[in-house]
Write a protein that holds these residues in place. Structure first.
Motif, PDB file in Angstrom:
ATOM      1  N   ASN A   1       0.506  -1.154  -0.216  1.00  0.00           N
ATOM      2  CA  ASN A   1      -0.584   0.316  -0.091  1.00  0.00           C
ATOM      3  C   ASN A   1       0.924   1.383  -0.077  1.00  0.00           C
ATOM      4  N   GLN A   2       2.134   1.367   0.858  1.00  0.00           N
ATOM      5  CA  GLN A   2       3.136   2.387   0.931  1.00  0.00           C
ATOM      6  C   GLN A   2       4.337   2.376   0.667  1.00  0.00           C
ATOM      7  N   GLY A   3       5.099   2.308   0.034  1.00  0.00           N
ATOM      8  CA  GLY A   3       6.094   2.544  -0.628  1.00  0.00           C
ATOM      9  C   GLY A   3       6.971   1.993  -1.630  1.00  0.00           C
ATOM     10  N   LYS A   4       7.760   0.611  -1.728  1.00  0.00           N
ATOM     11  CA  LYS A   4       8.703   0.732  -3.124  1.00  0.00           C
ATOM     12  C   LYS A   4       7.277  -0.704  -3.075  1.00  0.00           C
ATOM     13  N   THR A   5       7.585  -0.748  -4.307  1.00  0.00           N
ATOM     14  CA  THR A   5       8.023  -1.994  -5.027  1.00  0.00           C
ATOM     15  C   THR A   5       9.355  -3.491  -4.629  1.00  0.00           C
ATOM     16  N   ARG A   6       9.349  -4.384  -4.322  1.00  0.00           N
ATOM     17  CA  ARG A   6      10.255  -5.234  -3.982  1.00  0.00           C
ATOM     18  C   ARG A   6       9.642  -6.167  -5.299  1.00  0.00           C
ATOM     19  N   ILE A   7      10.932  -7.293  -4.983  1.00  0.00           N
ATOM     20  CA  ILE A   7      10.871  -8.191  -6.519  1.00  0.00           C
ATOM     21  C   ILE A   7      11.810  -9.070  -5.845  1.00  0.00           C
ATOM     22  N   GLY A   8      10.923 -10.594  -5.438  1.00  0.00           N
ATOM     23  CA  GLY A   8      11.963 -11.606  -5.471  1.00  0.00           C
ATOM     24  C   GLY A   8      11.481 -11.837  -3.659  1.00  0.00           C
ATOM     25  N   LYS A   9      11.828 -12.873  -3.752  1.00  0.00           N
ATOM     26  CA  LYS A   9      11.302 -14.010  -2.170  1.00  0.00           C
ATOM     27  C   LYS A   9      12.493 -13.518  -1.547  1.00  0.00           C
ATOM     28  N   ALA A  10      13.688 -13.327  -1.480  1.00  0.00           N
ATOM     29  CA  ALA A  10      14.453 -12.909  -0.426  1.00  0.00           C
ATOM     30  C   ALA A  10      13.972 -11.567   0.165  1.00  0.00           C
ATOM     31  N   LEU A  11      13.065 -10.563  -0.693  1.00  0.00           N
ATOM     32  CA  LEU A  11      12.978  -9.619  -0.278  1.00  0.00           C
ATOM     33  C   LEU A  11      11.452  -9.294   0.549  1.00  0.00           C
ATOM     34  N   PHE A  12      11.167 -10.115   0.106  1.00  0.00           N
ATOM     35  CA  PHE A  12       9.681 -10.482   0.084  1.00  0.00           C
ATOM     36  C   PHE A  12       9.926 -11.762   2.131  1.00  0.00           C
ATOM     37  N   THR A  13       9.796 -12.230   1.959  1.00  0.00           N
ATOM     38  CA  THR A  13      10.724 -12.267   3.114  1.00  0.00           C
ATOM     39  C   THR A  13      10.844 -11.297   4.379  1.00  0.00           C
ATOM     40  N   ASP A  14      12.325 -10.923   3.819  1.00  0.00           N
ATOM     41  CA  ASP A  14      12.574  -9.513   5.174  1.00  0.00           C
ATOM     42  C   ASP A  14      11.146  -8.888   5.181  1.00  0.00           C
ATOM     43  N   PHE A  15      10.442  -8.049   4.404  1.00  0.00           N
ATOM     44  CA  PHE A  15       9.222  -7.713   4.073  1.00  0.00           C
ATOM     45  C   PHE A  15       8.203  -8.569   5.467  1.00  0.00           C
ATOM     46  N   MET A  16       8.154  -9.657   4.999  1.00  0.00           N
ATOM     47  CA  MET A  16       7.226 -10.430   6.252  1.00  0.00           C
ATOM     48  C   MET A  16       7.861 -10.779   7.498  1.00  0.00           C
ATOM     49  N   GLN A  17       8.537 -10.568   8.167  1.00  0.00           N
ATOM     50  CA  GLN A  17       9.834 -10.862   9.108  1.00  0.00           C
ATOM     51  C   GLN A  17       9.572  -9.244   9.692  1.00  0.00           C
ATOM     52  N   HIS A  18       9.683  -7.964   9.115  1.00  0.00           N
ATOM     53  CA  HIS A  18      10.117  -6.935   9.486  1.00  0.00           C
ATOM     54  C   HIS A  18       8.912  -6.641  10.144  1.00  0.00           C
TER      55      HIS A  18
ATOM     56  N   VAL B   1       1.108 -10.389  -5.559  1.00  0.00           N
ATOM     57  CA  VAL B   1       0.965  -9.166  -4.700  1.00  0.00           C
ATOM     58  C   VAL B   1       0.551  -8.108  -4.405  1.00  0.00           C
ATOM     59  N   THR B   2      -1.094  -7.497  -4.436  1.00  0.00           N
ATOM     60  CA  THR B   2      -0.899  -6.054  -4.310  1.00  0.00           C
ATOM     61  C   THR B   2      -1.658  -6.200  -3.510  1.00  0.00           C
ATOM     62  N   THR B   3      -1.203  -5.449  -2.551  1.00  0.00           N
ATOM     63  CA  THR B   3      -1.981  -4.681  -1.041  1.00  0.00           C
ATOM     64  C   THR B   3      -2.856  -2.835  -0.926  1.00  0.00           C
ATOM     65  N   TYR B   4      -4.180  -3.068  -0.548  1.00  0.00           N
ATOM     66  CA  TYR B   4      -4.726  -1.965  -0.515  1.00  0.00           C
ATOM     67  C   TYR B   4      -5.360  -1.213   0.725  1.00  0.00           C
ATOM     68  N   TYR B   5      -5.193  -0.493   1.714  1.00  0.00           N
ATOM     69  CA  TYR B   5      -5.461  -0.011   3.065  1.00  0.00           C
ATOM     70  C   TYR B   5      -5.847   1.265   3.120  1.00  0.00           C
ATOM     71  N   ASN B   6      -6.304   1.891   3.631  1.00  0.00           N
ATOM     72  CA  ASN B   6      -6.407   3.294   4.082  1.00  0.00           C
ATOM     73  C   ASN B   6      -5.771   3.180   5.607  1.00  0.00           C
ATOM     74  N   LEU B   7      -4.260   4.054   4.319  1.00  0.00           N
ATOM     75  CA  LEU B   7      -3.306   4.388   6.214  1.00  0.00           C
ATOM     76  C   LEU B   7      -4.254   5.408   6.757  1.00  0.00           C
ATOM     77  N   GLU B   8      -4.610   6.399   7.125  1.00  0.00           N
ATOM     78  CA  GLU B   8      -5.097   7.590   7.459  1.00  0.00           C
ATOM     79  C   GLU B   8      -5.962   6.727   8.189  1.00  0.00           C
ATOM     80  N   LEU B   9      -6.547   6.061   8.009  1.00  0.00           N
ATOM     81  CA  LEU B   9      -8.162   5.624   8.576  1.00  0.00           C
ATOM     82  C   LEU B   9      -6.946   4.322   9.876  1.00  0.00           C
TER      83      LEU B   9
END
Length: 133
Positions: free
Chosen positions: A35-52, A118-126
């Motif tokens: 929803n916010q931030g840069k696109t990640r490409i690759g399982k390693a970056l997606f895994t890092d995101f999930m851990q965070h 995977v593309t995710t959307y939500y209302n960050l302000e809410l």
């Protein structure tokens, strides 16, 4: 396994906090568009995101509805995120265990039994309003 079953298993693994099972359903070259931030490409970056995310939030998805397109491999998901904000993120409010309930949606592509986008959307302000109370 159909694309719909793959995505259902992905979200079931997410709710079970079974990260290895969830990541097993993800393609090595996954494109993750948050929803916010840069696109990640690759399982390693997606895994890092999930851990965070796991360090900062405890989330369960409820009322999941999956929509399948007439083109095999394209799935839309609507759900309600029930979460706890555990650890503060830069530029966001302080974290002190605030609970939140937030509607969200995602769009996923599946090819050869693996999730390729995977593309995710939500209302960050809410969300900010909910955790700032």
């Amino acid at each position: 396994m159909t694309s719909l079953e793959t995505v259902k298993n992905y979200y079931d693994a997410f709710n079970a906090r079974n990260w290895s099972e969830m990541l097993a359903l993800v393609d090595e070259n996954i494109t993750h568009e948050p929803n916010q931030g840069k696109t990640r490409i690759g399982k390693a970056l997606f895994t890092d995101f999930m851990q965070h995310m796991d360090a900062s939030y405890a989330e369960t998805l409820k009322d999941i509805v999956l929509f399948s397109s007439t083109t095999e491999g394209r799935i839309a998901a609507e759900f309600v995120v029930h979460g706890t904000y555990k650890q503060a993120e830069p530029g966001l409010p302080p974290a002190n265990g605030q609970n939140y309930v937030l509607p969200a949606a995602a769009f996923l592509d599946v090819k050869n039994g693996k999730i390729t986008r995977v593309t995710t959307y939500y209302n960050l302000e809410l969300w900010i309003e909910l955790v700032s109370k």
